[in-house]
Scaffold this motif. Sequence first.
Motif, PDB file in Angstrom:
ATOM      1  N   ASP A  16     -19.862 -15.379  28.002  1.00  0.00           N
ATOM      2  CA  ASP A  16     -19.676 -15.122  26.593  1.00  0.00           C
ATOM      3  C   ASP A  16     -18.386 -15.846  26.380  1.00  0.00           C
ATOM      4  O   ASP A  16     -18.118 -16.364  24.985  1.00  0.00           O
ATOM      5  N   GLN A  17     -17.439 -15.589  27.061  1.00  0.00           N
ATOM      6  CA  GLN A  17     -15.943 -15.912  26.983  1.00  0.00           C
ATOM      7  C   GLN A  17     -15.844 -17.527  26.732  1.00  0.00           C
ATOM      8  O   GLN A  17     -15.205 -18.141  25.902  1.00  0.00           O
ATOM      9  N   LEU A  18     -16.850 -18.115  27.504  1.00  0.00           N
ATOM     10  CA  LEU A  18     -16.670 -19.701  27.588  1.00  0.00           C
ATOM     11  C   LEU A  18     -17.136 -20.304  26.079  1.00  0.00           C
ATOM     12  O   LEU A  18     -16.855 -21.505  25.772  1.00  0.00           O
ATOM     13  N   ILE A  19     -18.169 -19.646  25.512  1.00  0.00           N
ATOM     14  CA  ILE A  19     -18.690 -20.112  24.400  1.00  0.00           C
ATOM     15  C   ILE A  19     -17.916 -19.684  23.036  1.00  0.00           C
ATOM     16  O   ILE A  19     -18.152 -20.346  22.097  1.00  0.00           O
ATOM     17  N   ILE A  20     -17.009 -18.753  23.057  1.00  0.00           N
ATOM     18  CA  ILE A  20     -16.419 -18.266  22.072  1.00  0.00           C
ATOM     19  C   ILE A  20     -14.678 -18.719  22.086  1.00  0.00           C
ATOM     20  O   ILE A  20     -14.254 -18.379  23.222  1.00  0.00           O
ATOM     21  N   SER A  21     -14.296 -19.722  21.112  1.00  0.00           N
ATOM     22  CA  SER A  21     -13.161 -20.245  21.403  1.00  0.00           C
ATOM     23  C   SER A  21     -12.053 -19.093  21.226  1.00  0.00           C
ATOM     24  O   SER A  21     -11.924 -18.081  20.729  1.00  0.00           O
ATOM     25  N   PRO A  22     -10.906 -19.455  21.830  1.00  0.00           N
ATOM     26  CA  PRO A  22      -9.766 -18.433  21.740  1.00  0.00           C
ATOM     27  C   PRO A  22      -9.424 -18.112  20.445  1.00  0.00           C
ATOM     28  O   PRO A  22      -9.044 -16.935  20.212  1.00  0.00           O
ATOM     29  N   GLU A  23      -9.438 -18.929  19.420  1.00  0.00           N
ATOM     30  CA  GLU A  23      -8.884 -18.607  18.171  1.00  0.00           C
ATOM     31  C   GLU A  23     -10.021 -17.637  17.576  1.00  0.00           C
ATOM     32  O   GLU A  23      -9.626 -16.529  16.837  1.00  0.00           O
ATOM     33  N   ALA A  24     -11.693 -17.702  17.661  1.00  0.00           N
ATOM     34  CA  ALA A  24     -12.036 -17.050  17.196  1.00  0.00           C
ATOM     35  C   ALA A  24     -12.308 -15.567  17.956  1.00  0.00           C
ATOM     36  O   ALA A  24     -12.483 -14.633  17.220  1.00  0.00           O
TER      37      ALA A  24
ATOM     38  N   VAL B  20     -22.045 -10.882  20.225  1.00  0.00           N
ATOM     39  CA  VAL B  20     -22.267 -11.718  21.409  1.00  0.00           C
ATOM     40  C   VAL B  20     -23.938 -12.239  21.412  1.00  0.00           C
ATOM     41  O   VAL B  20     -24.121 -13.283  21.451  1.00  0.00           O
ATOM     42  N   GLU B  21     -24.768 -11.559  21.024  1.00  0.00           N
ATOM     43  CA  GLU B  21     -26.207 -11.785  20.997  1.00  0.00           C
ATOM     44  C   GLU B  21     -26.259 -12.898  20.259  1.00  0.00           C
ATOM     45  O   GLU B  21     -27.072 -13.895  20.424  1.00  0.00           O
ATOM     46  N   ARG B  22     -25.956 -12.579  18.757  1.00  0.00           N
ATOM     47  CA  ARG B  22     -25.868 -13.660  17.837  1.00  0.00           C
ATOM     48  C   ARG B  22     -25.084 -15.010  18.027  1.00  0.00           C
ATOM     49  O   ARG B  22     -25.672 -16.171  17.795  1.00  0.00           O
ATOM     50  N   ALA B  23     -24.138 -15.013  18.612  1.00  0.00           N
ATOM     51  CA  ALA B  23     -23.242 -16.013  18.855  1.00  0.00           C
ATOM     52  C   ALA B  23     -24.078 -16.935  20.175  1.00  0.00           C
ATOM     53  O   ALA B  23     -23.946 -17.989  19.807  1.00  0.00           O
ATOM     54  N   LEU B  24     -24.748 -16.224  20.957  1.00  0.00           N
ATOM     55  CA  LEU B  24     -25.175 -16.925  21.925  1.00  0.00           C
ATOM     56  C   LEU B  24     -26.380 -17.526  21.496  1.00  0.00           C
ATOM     57  O   LEU B  24     -26.936 -18.722  21.870  1.00  0.00           O
ATOM     58  N   ALA B  25     -27.183 -17.013  20.517  1.00  0.00           N
ATOM     59  CA  ALA B  25     -28.257 -17.526  19.821  1.00  0.00           C
ATOM     60  C   ALA B  25     -27.884 -18.606  18.768  1.00  0.00           C
ATOM     61  O   ALA B  25     -28.772 -19.375  18.326  1.00  0.00           O
ATOM     62  N   TYR B  26     -26.701 -18.866  18.415  1.00  0.00           N
ATOM     63  CA  TYR B  26     -26.282 -19.606  17.366  1.00  0.00           C
ATOM     64  C   TYR B  26     -26.422 -21.133  17.780  1.00  0.00           C
ATOM     65  O   TYR B  26     -26.719 -22.033  16.980  1.00  0.00           O
ATOM     66  N   GLY B  27     -26.673 -21.409  18.942  1.00  0.00           N
ATOM     67  CA  GLY B  27     -26.959 -22.738  19.279  1.00  0.00           C
ATOM     68  C   GLY B  27     -26.131 -23.782  19.368  1.00  0.00           C
ATOM     69  O   GLY B  27     -26.040 -24.929  19.305  1.00  0.00           O
ATOM     70  N   LYS B  28     -24.643 -23.155  19.572  1.00  0.00           N
ATOM     71  CA  LYS B  28     -23.459 -24.174  19.528  1.00  0.00           C
ATOM     72  C   LYS B  28     -22.771 -24.054  20.809  1.00  0.00           C
ATOM     73  O   LYS B  28     -22.872 -22.805  21.384  1.00  0.00           O
ATOM     74  N   ASP B  29     -22.224 -25.069  21.464  1.00  0.00           N
ATOM     75  CA  ASP B  29     -21.499 -25.055  22.915  1.00  0.00           C
ATOM     76  C   ASP B  29     -20.078 -24.081  22.580  1.00  0.00           C
ATOM     77  O   ASP B  29     -19.805 -23.443  23.437  1.00  0.00           O
ATOM     78  N   ALA B  30     -19.498 -24.086  21.509  1.00  0.00           N
ATOM     79  CA  ALA B  30     -18.541 -23.381  21.174  1.00  0.00           C
ATOM     80  C   ALA B  30     -18.530 -22.869  19.908  1.00  0.00           C
ATOM     81  O   ALA B  30     -18.475 -23.402  18.928  1.00  0.00           O
ATOM     82  N   ILE B  31     -18.313 -21.227  19.686  1.00  0.00           N
ATOM     83  CA  ILE B  31     -18.109 -20.525  18.639  1.00  0.00           C
ATOM     84  C   ILE B  31     -16.608 -20.822  17.873  1.00  0.00           C
ATOM     85  O   ILE B  31     -15.778 -20.182  18.609  1.00  0.00           O
ATOM     86  N   ASN B  32     -16.359 -21.257  16.752  1.00  0.00           N
ATOM     87  CA  ASN B  32     -15.197 -21.301  16.308  1.00  0.00           C
ATOM     88  C   ASN B  32     -14.957 -20.069  15.201  1.00  0.00           C
ATOM     89  O   ASN B  32     -15.984 -19.330  15.030  1.00  0.00           O
ATOM     90  N   VAL B  33     -13.839 -19.989  14.576  1.00  0.00           N
ATOM     91  CA  VAL B  33     -13.637 -19.145  13.571  1.00  0.00           C
ATOM     92  C   VAL B  33     -14.565 -19.164  12.274  1.00  0.00           C
ATOM     93  O   VAL B  33     -14.936 -17.900  11.906  1.00  0.00           O
ATOM     94  N   ASP B  34     -14.832 -20.207  11.902  1.00  0.00           N
ATOM     95  CA  ASP B  34     -15.896 -20.416  10.761  1.00  0.00           C
ATOM     96  C   ASP B  34     -17.221 -19.939  11.137  1.00  0.00           C
ATOM     97  O   ASP B  34     -17.933 -19.164  10.541  1.00  0.00           O
TER      98      ASP B  34
END
Length: 155
Positions: free
Chosen positions: A78-86, A108-122
């Motif tokens: 989980d921590q790998l896909i969520i940017s430090p800023e986010a 976390v569930e929705r972030a994993l399903a979001y389909g991006k390599d990294a979740i940013n603040v937006d």
Amino acid sequence: MQERIIEILVYLLSELNRDRAYKNKLSLTNTLTMKGYTETEINLAFAWIFNHLRRPITGKGDQVHSFSDDMDHFTDADQLIISPEAYGYLLHLLDLGIMKDNDVEMFVERALAYGKDAINVDDLKSIVATIIFGMENRSSFNGYSMSQAPDLPIQ
């Protein structure tokens, strides 16, 4: 527009936490209007605060809470896909009381399903909006269409 409401919530709750005796909502509204937010967005943010924060605005307040407690919600993946800023922004949302501890698992569930390599603040704002506004359909806000948003009086 929902992401902009998240930004307004952060601003309002930060200001209200800073000055708990802050009574002049008109001054807050004028500041937000000067920052480019619409009256509808501001009213929706105030409505959310009044409807969802039934306790005095004090952030986490009397609860014993530390950011290390929040780390327990995240696996290494989980921590790998969520940017430090986010991640920092998410912690700020938790501290302000916009997100609740039990919302983090859904995030976390929705972030994993979001389909991006990294979740940013937006991306985070978009995901959080769907959680806190209870939106499955991005065009609604607690049952209101954005074009039917209530016109709340500003004091």
